[in-house]
Design an enzyme around this catalytic site. Structure first.
Site, PDB file in Angstrom:
ATOM      1  N   CYS A   1       0.833  -1.214   0.000  1.00 55.51           N
ATOM      2  CA  CYS A   1       0.000   0.000   0.000  1.00 55.51           C
ATOM      3  C   CYS A   1       0.865   1.260   0.000  1.00 55.51           C
ATOM      4  CB  CYS A   1      -0.982  -0.010   1.169  1.00 55.51           C
ATOM      5  SG  CYS A   1      -2.392   1.089   0.921  1.00 55.51           S
TER       6      CYS A   1
ATOM      7  N   ASP B   1      -3.169   1.475  10.105  1.00 56.66           N
ATOM      8  CA  ASP B   1      -4.347   2.344  10.279  1.00 56.66           C
ATOM      9  C   ASP B   1      -4.766   2.367  11.739  1.00 56.66           C
ATOM     10  OD1 ASP B   1      -4.387   1.196   7.372  1.00 56.66           O
ATOM     11  OD2 ASP B   1      -5.531   3.072   7.337  1.00 56.66           O
TER      12      ASP B   1
HETATM   13  P1  RI2 Z   1      -0.035   6.644   6.778  1.00 57.31           P
HETATM   14  C1  RI2 Z   1      -3.708   3.434   4.426  1.00 57.31           C
HETATM   15  O1  RI2 Z   1      -5.086   3.134   4.363  1.00 57.31           O
HETATM   16  C2  RI2 Z   1      -2.837   2.208   4.314  1.00 57.31           C
HETATM   17  O2  RI2 Z   1      -3.403   1.069   4.917  1.00 57.31           O
HETATM   18  C3  RI2 Z   1      -1.587   2.695   5.028  1.00 57.31           C
HETATM   19  O3  RI2 Z   1      -0.721   1.651   5.418  1.00 57.31           O
HETATM   20  C4  RI2 Z   1      -2.215   3.412   6.220  1.00 57.31           C
HETATM   21  O4  RI2 Z   1      -3.368   4.070   5.664  1.00 57.31           O
HETATM   22  C5  RI2 Z   1      -1.333   4.378   6.958  1.00 57.31           C
HETATM   23  O5  RI2 Z   1      -0.952   5.472   6.145  1.00 57.31           O
HETATM   24  P2  RI2 Z   1      -6.031   3.767   3.182  1.00 57.31           P
HETATM   25  O6  RI2 Z   1      -6.470   5.139   3.653  1.00 57.31           O
HETATM   26  O7  RI2 Z   1      -0.804   7.256   7.906  1.00 57.31           O
HETATM   27  O8  RI2 Z   1      -5.258   3.771   1.902  1.00 57.31           O
HETATM   28  O9  RI2 Z   1       1.223   6.020   7.237  1.00 57.31           O
HETATM   29  O10 RI2 Z   1      -7.237   2.822   3.091  1.00 57.31           O
HETATM   30  O11 RI2 Z   1       0.159   7.617   5.624  1.00 57.31           O
END
Ligand code: RI2
Length: 314
Positions: free
Chosen positions: A127, A196
């Site tokens: 991701c 998350d």
């Molecule tokens: P940062 C994202 O979720 C991913 O799962 C990623 O690992 C997590 O948020 C943390 O992101 P999504 O919003 O806070 O893409 O480290 O569903 O940027």
């Protein structure tokens, strides 16, 4: 009653135009500030009610990333004053402090995470996580060379965002489909992902597919490092609550066109999964790195034994 910025931000978070746990938290604080600036409430009680309504609107967008309610709580708990003007100023100040704290936490976390990376290491990512990339950026700043194998990350392919950022930093990137991860783990020194939410037992809630990657990494002897500022600690799990896993639109998995071809099938599209602590080597926060099982100590220190819901209707 709600400022247009609140509606726009809430829609953007729900549609994932704004995504990533830390980025969502920042957007929520910005939206509360916008609500405070736009408010024409006649009384302090009216102002507070508007702010709570804005927080509820933001809170209801996505259920899994705890950074969102943690950000709303941070700002709302700082809103104090006897007049609308005082309350407005307090909200703006709190949002500003929150943003500063977020930036500082990511920088500090990055410096700690970078210490785990050696010159010449190859990481595998899943991701797109700004906390995880902060560790890479700090390692590069330290003069280390790092290479990356970037998992595409179905269904929304956020691996592309990671790849783009890494290329902007001149990091050599190899993109693979998610199913190829185990094939390439022998070439990898660290699996590096974000989070998350982190539960009190050290379980890591992150993008769907993280747990499968972590299990494969353990089998291959590759350490799994989770970069997560303390904003990702989920305080409700201290009192036995579980983390809700967001289920997203099935069209992200199977388009209408594909469905017409495939026929009548059920589709499930969970956005996140839970990686048990035994598959995680370290959780890197701005307060240091922790074995996952010990993160509960930090959680208690920072969030106490329970949480309030300062956005609740009165
Ligand atoms: P940062 C994202 O979720 C991913 O799962 C990623 O690992 C997590 O948020 C943390 O992101 P999504 O919003 O806070 O893409 O480290 O569903 O940027």
């Amino acid at each position: 009653m709600l400022a247009p910025e609140v509606e726009t931000t809430a829609d953007d978070i729900a549609e994932m135009e704004v995504r990533g746990a830390a980025t969502i938290a920042r957007a929520a604080a910005d939206a509360l500030e916008a609500q405070a600036r736009a408010s024409d409430a006649a009384t302090p009680a009216g102002f507070r009610e508007e702010l709570r309504a804005a927080a509820r609107r933001l809170r209801d967008t996505r259920p899994t990333a705890v950074s969102l309610p943690n950000a709303l709580r941070f700002v709302l708990n700082e809103v104090d004053g006897d007049s609308v003007a005082d309350l407005r100023e307090a909200t703006v100040d709190a949002a500003e402090r929150f943003r500063d704290q977020l930036d500082r936490a990511q920088d500090d976390l990055g410096a700690i995470g970078a210490n785990r990376l050696r010159d010449g290491d190859t990481i595998m990512t899943h991701c797109h996580s700004t906390d995880a990339l902060a560790c890479v950026e700090a390692a590069l700043d330290d003069g280390k060379d790092v290479e990356a194998i970037v998992k595409e990350t179905r269904p929304r392919k956020q691996g592309h965002i990671t790849a783009k950022q890494l290329r902007e930093w001149d990091v050599p990137v190899t993109m693979v489909v998610d199913n190829a991860a185990r094939r390439y783990l022998d070439d990898v020194d660290h699996v590096l992902v974000g989070a998350d939410s982190i539960a009190a037992d050290g379980s890591v809630v992150n993008k769907i597919g993280t747990s499968m990657l972590a299990v494969s990494a353990r089998e291959r002897g590759v350490p799994v490092m989770v970069a997560a500022q303390t904003l990702k600690l989920h305080p409700d799990t201290l009192t036995g609550h579980t983390v809700e896993i967001e289920m997203r639109d099935e069209a992200e998995v199977l388009s209408d066109e594909e469905r017409a071809e495939v026929g009548d099938v059920d589709v499930e599209n969970p956005a996140f999964d839970v990686t048990p602590p035994r598959y995680v080597d370290a959780i890197v926060t701005e307060r240091g790195q922790f074995p996952p099982e010990s993160v509960v100590t930090l959680m208690r220190e920072l969030y106490g034994e329970g949480t309030s819901e300062p956005w609740a209707e009165e």
